[in-house]
Design an enzyme around this catalytic site. Structure first.
Site, short mmCIF file in Angstrom:
data_model
loop_
_atom_site.label_atom_id
_atom_site.label_comp_id
_atom_site.label_asym_id
_atom_site.label_seq_id
_atom_site.Cartn_x
_atom_site.Cartn_y
_atom_site.Cartn_z
N LYS A 160 -32.85 22.36 12.49
CA LYS A 160 -32.73 20.92 12.68
C LYS A 160 -32.06 20.62 14.01
CE LYS A 160 -28.27 20.37 10.33
NZ LYS A 160 -27.56 19.81 9.17
N GLY A 167 0.79 -1.23 0.00
CA GLY A 167 0.00 0.00 0.00
C GLY A 167 0.81 1.27 0.00
N ASP A 205 -29.40 24.61 7.48
CA ASP A 205 -29.36 24.74 8.94
C ASP A 205 -29.02 26.18 9.29
OD1 ASP A 205 -26.41 25.03 9.06
OD2 ASP A 205 -26.41 22.92 8.51
N ARG A 214 -29.82 17.55 15.98
CA ARG A 214 -28.92 16.46 15.59
C ARG A 214 -28.27 15.88 16.84
NH1 ARG A 214 -25.88 15.40 10.89
NH2 ARG A 214 -26.37 17.38 9.92
N THR A 271 -29.31 14.93 5.39
CA THR A 271 -29.74 16.28 5.77
C THR A 271 -30.51 16.96 4.64
OG1 THR A 271 -27.88 16.59 7.29
CG2 THR A 271 -28.89 18.57 6.41
#
Length: 326
Positions: free
Chosen positions: A202, A46, A178, A204, A238
């Site tokens: 909203k 990797g 929001d 959360r 959302t």
């Protein structure tokens, strides 16, 4: 003779990581340059290897890499590219990051949490970047995390031009998803001719990311085509719930406009079935065919990046590209 003088020569060189080569090619075409060839590959474990196939000594280097999934791989590749340029004596290195990874982790909500957006800035600086160029950061304060110039480019002109052309003559309202995005939405409302403004209130649960509990529309949206604006769409939860709330409150249509189409997990299903008339994003991130759906429109951000790169290279003003607001 005690002084040797020469006429300064500047050379712009464009480098692309492997995360989003299509955007880099578009930027190169706008600049009328070619991307510097390189050898880049992954070892079996990797690890990433990068080597440039042309001399970069004394150049003004621009390294384009969007932090898309798998985000850690592409962030690391950009750091390695910057390190290689530093060690090969590039004069100035600008990290061009159309989508800045970890931008949502810009502050601590509770104890024992990292501020990962600051860590990314520190990594870029340590690798050798003299400057960062990015588009629509999640919050403006991230600019202060980097100890050097930050060109914070805006995509709202590109998106607003499309909206003005596509929805001319309709009664529009701009809606923030929001309360924290209201100031951004105010700028949108001005750009679209002073249309009304609304926002979604909203709640959360901070312990459950990507999950909205409740929505309530604040503002007059009945009978209007609502332009729901945000900086990014990740899982789409959302924005989909906000769209449903607007339609339930009497909006005639909802158009979603966002800069970054992250589109993770269930986003495609949510966006294609939430009732939105159109979902508009830019190509700051790659959007493969399997993530596209009939309502999706993808606009090119390459001209914005290319103009900013040229201004930086020529020691011009990036701010003037955005009417003094960048």
């Amino acid at each position: 003779m005690s002084v040797v003088s020469s006429t300064p020569k500047k050379s712009l060189m464009l480098f692309s990581g492997r995360a989003h080569p299509e955007l880099a090619e578009e930027v190169a075409k706008e600049l009328d340059v070619t991307i510097v060839p390189q050898a880049a590959y992954d070892f079996a474990n990797g690890e990433i290897f990068v080597r440039f196939e042309e001399s970069v000594r004394g150049c003004d280097a621009f390294v384009i890499q969007s932090h898309t999934a798998p985000i850690n791989q592409w962030l690391m590749e950009q750091l390695i590219m910057i390190d290689a340029l530093k060690r090969a004596s590039a004069k100035r290195i600008t990290a061009v990051v159309p989508f800045y990874g970890y931008a949502r982790q810009d502050k601590k909500h509770r104890g024992r949490e990292p501020i990962s957006a600051r860590l990314v800035a520190d990594l870029l600086k340590t690798a050798g970047a003299h400057r960062i160029m990015t588009i629509d950061l999640h919050t403006d304060q991230i600019q202060g995390f980097f100890d050097g110039p930050v060109d914070h480019l805006l995509a709202n002109k590109v998106l607003a031009e499309h909206l003005r052309d596509a929805y001319a003559g309709e009664d529009l309202a701009v809606v923030a998803p929001d309360s924290g995005r209201v100031r951004v939405a105010e700028k949108w409302a001005d750009m679209l001719g002073g249309v009304p403004l609304a926002f979604i209130h909203k709640s959360r649960d901070k312990t459950r990311p990507n999950e909205v509990v409740a929505n309530r529309v604040v503002g007059e949206v009945e009978g209007r085509c609502c332009i729901l604006v945000d900086d990014m769409i990740d899982t789409g939860g959302t924005i989909a719930k906000a769209t449903e709330a607007l339609l339930a409150d009497g909006a005639s249509d909802v158009v979603i406009a966002a800069t970054h189409g992250v589109l993770s997990g269930p986003a495609i299903e949510r966006l294609s079935t939430c009732g939105a008339r159109e979902v508009i994003v830019t190509n700051t991130l790659p959007i493969p065919d399997e993530k596209r759906f009939p309502q999706l429109t993808v606009l090119s951000i390459a001209p914005v990046i290319a103009r900013a790169v040229r201004e930086v290279f020529e020691d011009g003003s990036v701010t003037n590209l955005f009417d003094g607001n960048a």
